[in-house]
Structures are given as C-alpha cells and as structure tokens.
Design an enzyme around this catalytic site. Structure first.
Site, short mmCIF file in Angstrom:
data_model
loop_
_atom_site.label_atom_id
_atom_site.label_comp_id
_atom_site.label_asym_id
_atom_site.label_seq_id
_atom_site.Cartn_x
_atom_site.Cartn_y
_atom_site.Cartn_z
N ASP A 63 0.77 -1.26 -0.02
CA ASP A 63 -0.15 0.01 0.02
C ASP A 63 1.08 1.34 0.08
O ASP A 63 1.81 1.25 0.67
CB ASP A 63 -0.69 0.12 1.46
N ASP A 69 0.19 8.41 7.42
CA ASP A 69 0.56 7.04 7.70
C ASP A 69 1.83 7.10 8.64
O ASP A 69 1.68 6.41 9.62
CB ASP A 69 0.57 6.17 6.60
N GLU A 91 1.10 -2.02 10.67
CA GLU A 91 0.78 -2.05 9.24
C GLU A 91 1.91 -1.37 8.62
O GLU A 91 2.33 -1.93 7.37
CB GLU A 91 -0.38 -1.40 8.74
N GLU A 92 2.39 -0.21 9.16
CA GLU A 92 3.70 0.62 8.38
C GLU A 92 4.75 0.09 8.58
O GLU A 92 5.84 0.69 7.83
CB GLU A 92 3.17 2.02 8.96
N ASP A 113 -6.00 3.65 9.63
CA ASP A 113 -6.93 2.80 8.75
C ASP A 113 -7.72 3.71 7.87
O ASP A 113 -8.49 4.80 8.59
CB ASP A 113 -7.56 1.93 9.42
N GLU A 272 -6.17 -5.64 11.87
CA GLU A 272 -7.52 -5.19 11.58
C GLU A 272 -8.75 -6.41 11.85
O GLU A 272 -9.54 -6.24 12.58
CB GLU A 272 -7.53 -5.00 10.08
P1 AFP Z 1 -6.46 2.18 3.25
O1 AFP Z 1 -5.90 2.32 4.65
O2 AFP Z 1 -5.55 1.99 2.14
O3 AFP Z 1 -7.48 3.38 2.95
O4 AFP Z 1 -7.59 0.83 3.02
C1 AFP Z 1 -8.77 0.91 3.95
C2 AFP Z 1 -9.16 -0.56 4.06
O5 AFP Z 1 -8.15 -1.29 4.64
C3 AFP Z 1 -10.34 -0.57 5.14
O6 AFP Z 1 -10.36 0.61 5.97
C4 AFP Z 1 -11.44 -0.33 4.06
O7 AFP Z 1 -12.79 -1.17 4.40
C5 AFP Z 1 -10.82 -1.28 2.92
O8 AFP Z 1 -9.59 -0.73 2.75
C6 AFP Z 1 -11.64 -0.54 1.44
O9 AFP Z 1 -10.91 -1.45 0.61
P2 AFP Z 1 -11.38 -1.09 -1.08
O10 AFP Z 1 -10.65 0.45 -1.43
O11 AFP Z 1 -10.57 -2.08 -1.77
O12 AFP Z 1 -12.96 -1.14 -0.88
#
Ligand code: AFP
Length: 344
Positions: A63, A69, A91-92, A113, A272
């Site tokens: 990511d 972050d 995570e980081e 998150d 998570e």
């Molecule tokens: P990010 O931290 O990269 O924004 O991801 C957020 C996440 O881990 C979680 O919080 C969301 O439910 C999910 O990803 C969203 O995933 P999609 O972008 O694939 O829908």
C-alpha cells in the site's frame, strides 16, 4: 460504569493491582494519548502540512504510504515505547519493533486505517490489538481469541474510542475541552435484524458464488427470499463501517476474491481482522471468514490477510450457510443475466 467516566479511570478500575492488567491498561492509555494528538493533527490537516500525498514509499503489503500514515505510526510507537512491551506489529512497519522479551504484552496496530480517504476529509481511524507475550512463543502466533483487549479510534465528527477488555464493549468520546475520553455508551450490543450490508460492489465479478448469492438475496429485497428491502453502505474505512454496525447493526463484508493477491481479501489479520472480530463478538455480533470464526485463526506472518465478514449474527450466519451449503441459495430466478443482477 456511569456515563462520563473517563477512560483512564475505567482502565485503572479494570487493572486494579494485577500485573498483566496493569500492562494492558498502560498500553490502552498510551494509544489513547497518541490518538488525541493524532485527532488534533488530522483536524488541522493541510494547516498542519498534511496533504495526504504519497511518500514515495510502500508498506509491507504494497500500500502506498501517505504522509499521515507515517506520522501516525511514529506517534503511536513513541507512546508505546514509554511502557513495557515485547513486540509491536504495525501495518506501516515491515518488521516487528522488538522490546523487552520478558514484557507481559505485545501490541499490533494499524496507525491510520482508511488513509486513502485523508485528502477527501473522510473518517479514518486507528485499530489496536493487545495480546499476551508468552516467553518461548513467537510474538503474535496465538489465535485471535487469546487477545487481552482490542479497540479502535474513529476520527470522525467526534473522535471516539471503542474498547473491549473482555467484558463487553464501551465507547468513549474525546472531550476536547479537557482532552479526556469520557464514556458515552457502555456494554454496547449490536442490533440483531438490521437490513443493511456493506461491500465494495465493484468487485462483484471477482467474488465467490456464496458472496454473490448473499448480495443477490439482499438486492432482491421484499420480493426476494429475505422478504425485506436492504440498504447498502460502503465508506472505504473499516473503522467507520464497524462503528456504524455497533450503532445500528448490519453486516460488513471484505471477502477473498479472484483478483491476484486478494484470495484472502484486503484486510490484515493481526491488526484489522482480529481486533475488529474481538470487538464485534464482545458486542454480541459475529465475525467470520465465511467458512470459519476469525478469532480461531492464528497468524503465520505479521501482515497476513484474512477475509472479514462481521456484524449482526443472523447475517453472518446466513453467509456461512451459503459458503458451507451452496444449495441453500434461494436465488433461482436471476434478475438479470446469469444468476445475478450484474451481468457476469
Ligand atoms: P486504506 O487504509 O488503504 O485506505 O484501506 C482501507 C481499508 O483497509 C479498510 O479500511 C476499508 O474497509 C478497505 O480498505 C477498503 O478497501 P477498497 O478500497 O478495496 O474498497
């Protein structure tokens, strides 16, 4: 617990003089303290130089890392370094941050998150899981049901910290006047029969059939096998979805799918899925991969992914039935196309 009780009073009453509980309470208080700083930083956003821009680096899962972050990760680690811990999994950070091997606890956390929402001023959060450290056992190798405590902070219109230390779920909201978390809800129970589901529908063509069947049943509404209309939500921020489910019920699905690298979905087990599953079960809900209880899973690697289906028990159970007995699917007359509203 009376309304307005502060978080620090709550953790102090929980800990008493028990050494393990004192270590858990210290970790919760350290994360809570960092979250107040994070809340204020997020609240200032561009005024604090936060742009949501990529740092040109990626985390262990590939990511893209945003400036916030990295800042949040540093702030939480700085807070936790003031207390005894055996290991931190973030995570980081690709590798563990190692501490005192004889310390009673380890902490896994996602410092921010939902960070892809930062530049859109959407709700984001911090998720944490506190586990016992067993000398001789690798950190974070136990199943999720061994957690000592778990929680998450939602940086939304209110900054609220959702916490369970194994005796139900309580919610504390940050009082910005004196920078303390105060209890607003105790012993939260997830409503059982809410007709609301959350899934990223753009992945429909990648889902396994049981997931398609469940969504199809919901979309069929009052004319379908569920005999009621459903609402859909997708915020793209796990903490916001979880908070909504704790507030009004429903179900969240991030299943595995056929995209490369998404066989076990997108969410990471240790920081998570495990903490969210712990909270949801403590609030009377269910948390499954679709085939098994998330809290029965043990991580084989610190950034391992797992499918997460969580929320009101009746819906989680329905999804498990569809996974374990495909014949249970009631959708026989496809609305459009082959067995589905969406053309495959
Ligand atoms: P990010 O931290 O990269 O924004 O991801 C957020 C996440 O881990 C979680 O919080 C969301 O439910 C999910 O990803 C969203 O995933 P999609 O972008 O694939 O829908």
């Amino acid at each position: 617990m009376q309304q307005g009780l502060t978080l620090s009073r709550h953790t102090s009453e929980y800990a008493g003089t028990d050494k393990l509980r004192l270590a858990v309470a210290a970790a919760i208080d350290a994360i809570a303290g960092a979250s107040i700083e994070i809340s204020e930083l997020i609240g200032r956003g561009p005024l604090a130089g936060i742009t949501g821009e990529a740092q040109g680096s990626s985390n262990a899962d590939g990511d893209v890392q945003k400036d916030l972050d990295v800042r949040c990760d540093e702030m939480i680690i700085a807070g936790l370094k003031k207390i005894p811990f055996a290991a931190l999994a973030s995570e980081e950070s690709e590798t563990l941050v190692l501490g005192d091997p004889d310390a009673p606890i380890s902490v896994a956390f996602d410092p921010l998150d939902g960070s892809s929402n930062i530049d859109t001023n959407m709700t984001v959060g911090t998720i944490f899981s506190i586990v016992p450290n067993k000398p001789g056992e690798p950190p974070f190798s136990a199943p999720g049901h061994c957690q000592l405590a778990a929680g998450f902070v939602v940086y939304g219109p209110q900054t609220s910290l959702v916490l369970s230390v194994g005796n139900g779920v309580d919610i504390f909201t940050l009082d910005r006047r004196d920078r303390t978390y105060k209890c607003i809800r105790e012993q939260v129970q997830i409503p059982e029969h809410t007709a609301e589901f959350a899934i990223n529908a753009s992945n429909h063509r990648h889902w396994e059939q049981p997931v398609r069947d469940f969504v199809e049943e919901c979309l069929a509404g009052a004319d379908g096998p569920r005999s009621k209309d459903f609402n859909m939500r997708w915020i793209g921020s796990l903490v916001a979805e979880a908070y909504r489910i704790l507030t009004r019920g429903g179900v969240f699905l991030y299943p595995g799918d056929s995209r490369p690298g998404y066989g076990d979905g997108r969410l990471r087990l240790l920081y998570e899925c495990h903490p969210m599953a712990y909270i949801i079960e403590q609030a009377g809900g269910g948390a499954s991969t679709g085939r098994e209880r998330v809290l029965d899973l043990a991580a084989k690697s610190i950034h391992q992914r797992a499918p997460l289906i969580m929320g009101s028990v009746d819906k989680v159970q329905r999804i498990e039935v569809l996974h374990n007995d495909p014949a249970a699917a009631n959708i026989t007359a496809p609305l459009f196309g082959h067995r589905g509203l969406f053309r495959v």
